[in-house]
Design a protein around this motif. Sequence first.
Motif, PDB file in Angstrom:
ATOM      1  N   LEU A  23       0.836  -1.199   0.000  1.00  0.00           N
ATOM      2  CA  LEU A  23       0.000   0.000   0.000  1.00  0.00           C
ATOM      3  C   LEU A  23       0.874   1.253   0.000  1.00  0.00           C
ATOM      4  O   LEU A  23       0.635   2.204  -0.752  1.00  0.00           O
ATOM      5  CB  LEU A  23      -0.913  -0.011   1.234  1.00  0.00           C
ATOM      6  CG  LEU A  23      -1.908   1.138   1.290  1.00  0.00           C
ATOM      7  CD1 LEU A  23      -3.034   0.909   0.300  1.00  0.00           C
ATOM      8  CD2 LEU A  23      -2.466   1.296   2.695  1.00  0.00           C
ATOM      9  N   GLN A  35       1.599   9.758 -12.349  1.00  0.00           N
ATOM     10  CA  GLN A  35       1.361  11.185 -12.556  1.00  0.00           C
ATOM     11  C   GLN A  35       2.441  11.773 -13.464  1.00  0.00           C
ATOM     12  O   GLN A  35       2.173  12.587 -14.351  1.00  0.00           O
ATOM     13  CB  GLN A  35       1.374  11.881 -11.199  1.00  0.00           C
ATOM     14  CG  GLN A  35       0.546  13.140 -11.162  1.00  0.00           C
ATOM     15  CD  GLN A  35       0.512  13.749  -9.770  1.00  0.00           C
ATOM     16  OE1 GLN A  35       1.089  13.211  -8.819  1.00  0.00           O
ATOM     17  NE2 GLN A  35      -0.163  14.862  -9.637  1.00  0.00           N
ATOM     18  N   HIS A  57      11.017  15.367 -29.079  1.00  0.00           N
ATOM     19  CA  HIS A  57      11.993  16.440 -28.897  1.00  0.00           C
ATOM     20  C   HIS A  57      13.297  15.864 -28.335  1.00  0.00           C
ATOM     21  O   HIS A  57      14.386  16.141 -28.836  1.00  0.00           O
ATOM     22  CB  HIS A  57      11.408  17.483 -27.941  1.00  0.00           C
ATOM     23  CG  HIS A  57      12.355  18.600 -27.607  1.00  0.00           C
ATOM     24  ND1 HIS A  57      12.146  19.464 -26.580  1.00  0.00           N
ATOM     25  CD2 HIS A  57      13.529  18.967 -28.156  1.00  0.00           C
ATOM     26  CE1 HIS A  57      13.143  20.326 -26.508  1.00  0.00           C
ATOM     27  NE2 HIS A  57      14.002  20.045 -27.453  1.00  0.00           N
ATOM     28  N   MET A 241      21.164  16.973 -13.607  1.00  0.00           N
ATOM     29  CA  MET A 241      21.218  18.420 -13.723  1.00  0.00           C
ATOM     30  C   MET A 241      20.313  18.914 -14.863  1.00  0.00           C
ATOM     31  O   MET A 241      19.654  19.950 -14.758  1.00  0.00           O
ATOM     32  CB  MET A 241      22.669  18.855 -13.957  1.00  0.00           C
ATOM     33  CG  MET A 241      22.874  20.348 -14.056  1.00  0.00           C
ATOM     34  SD  MET A 241      22.169  21.257 -12.668  1.00  0.00           S
ATOM     35  CE  MET A 241      23.599  22.001 -11.965  1.00  0.00           C
ATOM     36  N   TYR A 242      20.263  18.152 -15.944  1.00  0.00           N
ATOM     37  CA  TYR A 242      19.428  18.490 -17.093  1.00  0.00           C
ATOM     38  C   TYR A 242      17.956  18.544 -16.659  1.00  0.00           C
ATOM     39  O   TYR A 242      17.213  19.479 -16.983  1.00  0.00           O
ATOM     40  CB  TYR A 242      19.632  17.421 -18.171  1.00  0.00           C
ATOM     41  CG  TYR A 242      19.155  17.778 -19.563  1.00  0.00           C
ATOM     42  CD1 TYR A 242      19.120  19.092 -19.997  1.00  0.00           C
ATOM     43  CD2 TYR A 242      18.764  16.784 -20.450  1.00  0.00           C
ATOM     44  CE1 TYR A 242      18.699  19.402 -21.278  1.00  0.00           C
ATOM     45  CE2 TYR A 242      18.348  17.075 -21.726  1.00  0.00           C
ATOM     46  CZ  TYR A 242      18.313  18.395 -22.135  1.00  0.00           C
ATOM     47  OH  TYR A 242      17.884  18.696 -23.409  1.00  0.00           O
ATOM     48  N   TYR A 244      16.889  18.958 -13.558  1.00  0.00           N
ATOM     49  CA  TYR A 244      16.701  20.061 -12.621  1.00  0.00           C
ATOM     50  C   TYR A 244      16.493  21.367 -13.385  1.00  0.00           C
ATOM     51  O   TYR A 244      15.607  22.148 -13.075  1.00  0.00           O
ATOM     52  CB  TYR A 244      17.915  20.159 -11.701  1.00  0.00           C
ATOM     53  CG  TYR A 244      17.911  21.401 -10.836  1.00  0.00           C
ATOM     54  CD1 TYR A 244      17.173  21.431  -9.660  1.00  0.00           C
ATOM     55  CD2 TYR A 244      18.607  22.540 -11.213  1.00  0.00           C
ATOM     56  CE1 TYR A 244      17.137  22.575  -8.882  1.00  0.00           C
ATOM     57  CE2 TYR A 244      18.575  23.686 -10.449  1.00  0.00           C
ATOM     58  CZ  TYR A 244      17.844  23.699  -9.281  1.00  0.00           C
ATOM     59  OH  TYR A 244      17.805  24.836  -8.523  1.00  0.00           O
ATOM     60  N   GLN A 245      17.351  21.574 -14.400  1.00  0.00           N
ATOM     61  CA  GLN A 245      17.261  22.786 -15.212  1.00  0.00           C
ATOM     62  C   GLN A 245      15.866  22.946 -15.818  1.00  0.00           C
ATOM     63  O   GLN A 245      15.259  24.006 -15.747  1.00  0.00           O
ATOM     64  CB  GLN A 245      18.262  22.644 -16.361  1.00  0.00           C
ATOM     65  CG  GLN A 245      19.202  23.769 -16.491  1.00  0.00           C
ATOM     66  CD  GLN A 245      20.188  23.522 -17.603  1.00  0.00           C
ATOM     67  OE1 GLN A 245      19.901  22.868 -18.608  1.00  0.00           O
ATOM     68  NE2 GLN A 245      21.372  24.042 -17.434  1.00  0.00           N
ATOM     69  N   GLN A 246      15.379  21.869 -16.420  1.00  0.00           N
ATOM     70  CA  GLN A 246      14.090  21.958 -17.104  1.00  0.00           C
ATOM     71  C   GLN A 246      12.950  22.118 -16.102  1.00  0.00           C
ATOM     72  O   GLN A 246      12.014  22.875 -16.351  1.00  0.00           O
ATOM     73  CB  GLN A 246      13.854  20.706 -17.965  1.00  0.00           C
ATOM     74  CG  GLN A 246      14.845  20.545 -19.105  1.00  0.00           C
ATOM     75  CD  GLN A 246      14.736  21.670 -20.121  1.00  0.00           C
ATOM     76  OE1 GLN A 246      13.677  22.222 -20.347  1.00  0.00           O
ATOM     77  NE2 GLN A 246      15.861  22.026 -20.741  1.00  0.00           N
ATOM     78  N   SER A 248      13.079  23.080 -12.655  1.00  0.00           N
ATOM     79  CA  SER A 248      13.101  24.203 -11.727  1.00  0.00           C
ATOM     80  C   SER A 248      13.365  25.540 -12.401  1.00  0.00           C
ATOM     81  O   SER A 248      12.589  26.471 -12.250  1.00  0.00           O
ATOM     82  CB  SER A 248      14.144  23.959 -10.641  1.00  0.00           C
ATOM     83  OG  SER A 248      13.566  23.212  -9.604  1.00  0.00           O
ATOM     84  N   THR A 249      14.479  25.630 -13.144  1.00  0.00           N
ATOM     85  CA  THR A 249      14.816  26.926 -13.713  1.00  0.00           C
ATOM     86  C   THR A 249      13.805  27.336 -14.777  1.00  0.00           C
ATOM     87  O   THR A 249      13.412  28.480 -14.868  1.00  0.00           O
ATOM     88  CB  THR A 249      16.228  26.896 -14.327  1.00  0.00           C
ATOM     89  OG1 THR A 249      17.100  26.281 -13.393  1.00  0.00           O
ATOM     90  CG2 THR A 249      16.722  28.286 -14.631  1.00  0.00           C
ATOM     91  N   LEU A 250      13.410  26.380 -15.625  1.00  0.00           N
ATOM     92  CA  LEU A 250      12.548  26.736 -16.755  1.00  0.00           C
ATOM     93  C   LEU A 250      11.087  26.385 -16.540  1.00  0.00           C
ATOM     94  O   LEU A 250      10.245  26.746 -17.352  1.00  0.00           O
ATOM     95  CB  LEU A 250      13.067  26.047 -18.029  1.00  0.00           C
ATOM     96  CG  LEU A 250      14.497  26.440 -18.399  1.00  0.00           C
ATOM     97  CD1 LEU A 250      14.984  25.623 -19.565  1.00  0.00           C
ATOM     98  CD2 LEU A 250      14.551  27.919 -18.732  1.00  0.00           C
ATOM     99  N   GLN A 251      10.779  25.682 -15.459  1.00  0.00           N
ATOM    100  CA  GLN A 251       9.398  25.300 -15.150  1.00  0.00           C
ATOM    101  C   GLN A 251       8.734  24.552 -16.317  1.00  0.00           C
ATOM    102  O   GLN A 251       7.535  24.653 -16.529  1.00  0.00           O
ATOM    103  CB  GLN A 251       8.553  26.538 -14.795  1.00  0.00           C
ATOM    104  CG  GLN A 251       9.116  27.372 -13.669  1.00  0.00           C
ATOM    105  CD  GLN A 251       8.774  26.806 -12.295  1.00  0.00           C
ATOM    106  OE1 GLN A 251       7.713  26.261 -12.090  1.00  0.00           O
ATOM    107  NE2 GLN A 251       9.697  26.907 -11.373  1.00  0.00           N
ATOM    108  N   TRP A 253       7.658  21.463 -16.972  1.00  0.00           N
ATOM    109  CA  TRP A 253       7.429  20.179 -16.330  1.00  0.00           C
ATOM    110  C   TRP A 253       7.190  19.025 -17.288  1.00  0.00           C
ATOM    111  O   TRP A 253       7.700  17.924 -17.068  1.00  0.00           O
ATOM    112  CB  TRP A 253       6.310  20.294 -15.289  1.00  0.00           C
ATOM    113  CG  TRP A 253       6.725  21.098 -14.102  1.00  0.00           C
ATOM    114  CD1 TRP A 253       7.939  21.734 -13.938  1.00  0.00           C
ATOM    115  CD2 TRP A 253       5.979  21.369 -12.930  1.00  0.00           C
ATOM    116  NE1 TRP A 253       7.964  22.385 -12.728  1.00  0.00           N
ATOM    117  CE2 TRP A 253       6.782  22.176 -12.095  1.00  0.00           C
ATOM    118  CE3 TRP A 253       4.698  21.004 -12.500  1.00  0.00           C
ATOM    119  CZ2 TRP A 253       6.342  22.627 -10.846  1.00  0.00           C
ATOM    120  CZ3 TRP A 253       4.261  21.457 -11.251  1.00  0.00           C
ATOM    121  CH2 TRP A 253       5.076  22.258 -10.439  1.00  0.00           C
TER     122      TRP A 253
END
Lengths: 287, 348
Positions: A23, A35, A57, A241-242, A244-246, A248-251, A253
């Motif tokens: 569970l 999700q 892409h 890191m790639y 994270y960049q997409q 957080s920095t660029l939002q 999702w």
Amino acid sequence: MGAAPASRDVTSYGMGLAAPLALFFLVFFVAPLLQLLWLSLHNDTAGLHWGLGQYLHFLSDPFSLSVLGSTLLLGAEVTAVCLVLGFPIAWLYQRVGPRLQTIIILIVLLPLLTSVVVRTFAWIVILGRQGIINATLQSLGIIDTPLKLLYTQFGVVIALAQVQMPLMTLPLITALGRIDPNLDDASCSLGAGSWRTFFRVVLPLSLPGVIAGCTLTYAAAITAFITQSLIGGGQMLFMPMYLYQQASTLQNWPFASAISIIFLLAVLAVVSVFTTLGRLSRGYGGA
Amino acid sequence: MILNRRSLMTTALTLGAMKAFPGLSYAQARPLVFATFTGSWEEAHKAVLVPAFRKANADAAIVLDPMLSVDQIAKVNAAKANPPIDVMLHDPGPALVAIGQDLAEPYPVEKSAYYKDLIAEAQEPMGPAPFFQVVGLTYNPEAIKTPPTSWADLWKPEFKGRVGITNLNSTLGTGWLVEIAKMRGGSEANVDPGFKALEELKPNLAAVAANPGALATLFQQGQIDISPGNFNAIQILKARGVPVEFVAPKEGAIAFKTTIHIVKNSPNRELAFRLIEASLSPEVQTTLMNPPYLIVPTNSKVAMGGEIARVLAKDTAELKQKFVFQDWKKINEQRSAWIERFNREIKI
């Protein structure tokens, strides 16, 4: 004793015991993963239009593929270093007295007791321009100008190997401990030299440990965000890191989700190769 | 606390229910949550802003939740109806993203006692700017005897292998690239000259740090001797005895407005407003301007003094003349393309 129902098969277990964990995984692992998958199947950042655009892409972009490739390669390099350095330690552990065994196990476990951030900063001190390595080499007159060690692939591999070493050594110690020491003597008495004994007897029998250690080290090395970014610096891009960049920095999702799904599948593929090797090795070891 | 299966199940079910019905999650009486930045910002806010707020508001409960701007946006975005944060702090780029995604409440300007005293650049109706961050050149005075005066000094041959920069994940890195582009005839809309300049900078580059915090470590380790850097971050290093100095380049120091916003749908709107008021007040801004924080004030009634007057500007007029403000709306339009280009082109 006589009260136990005779019909019950001794090899069957009550599945109810596993239910809480199942569970837990369902709620905190499977649901978020679904999700993530759902989000990655959208073409726009707002998540309104369905489509495979994010995957196309990534897969049609040589740059993204090279990031994936270099990350998988990094894992292989770290795993190889850990195996080459970890095996002798594990082997030694099985052949020394109890006091030395305690010392070895302490040395192996010690890195696990320190925070990854602290260990990584220690490597910055060691590898830096005025770090221990460069200072020693310069004072010995071997080099004139400091070597560039920090912010190189070499530095990342060495630091990661140290950080992940226990994950390799511990399964190896267990696997080597299961081998009957008499087999060594038997091999020698039948005329094999030490190297031949090692390659024909010890190594094949320790393969399950090698496979387990490699899988753990590999998975930990390619996902080690902190060590990769602090030792590798801002210009060396690996998958974490790639991502994270997409995200957080660029939002962005949906693209970040697609990257993580692709990364997950790539890692699963590598791990299943390891497992297949493990299955083969069991056959080999038993023969 | 004893964990048994029943209490674990209850916890799991409660957590699950909270996710399914966000309205259940918190009683309205949760403390005010203020998302500040990590590091020197957190220290300054904990020591000055929070006590001032509590004193003025009968010891109202407040929690500091330090994280990066982009993480604040992600967190609020994930629970828009019942945000876990009441007050957000943003650099100019993320501020526009947050406003664009409808995460911020307009600031009740007419109710505010201090808004009209802010210098014009700090008056933002969607969230005023109580602080400025200033980016200039930072260098190690023990290794570099003649202080640099211009961004162009980074390209000098004597700094071969001594220069540090950050990548474009940070406001610092992106803002600096724009300034370099401007120096060579570009603009916020055209950073090509900036990338060309970066290409020429490669022989001098010792490091591309993953974040501005990592630059500080590199100064401490002697890995770099000169870099674009943040005025406040440098003060902290200096206070710890690291030999490092800040100069505003003659092209103008880059000023980033740090804006503070009431989160939309916050259950603590009124307290959030009062916290922001405290941050704009001359008392708090004066204290933050003094050592060890040295944060540039935005309230025009605060007279500049000390290190800020010596290195940056004596008054608001000089500040406006020496600071460069950038058009982050323009920058945001192309930022992801620049990050991608930086990823590809900058390998050293």
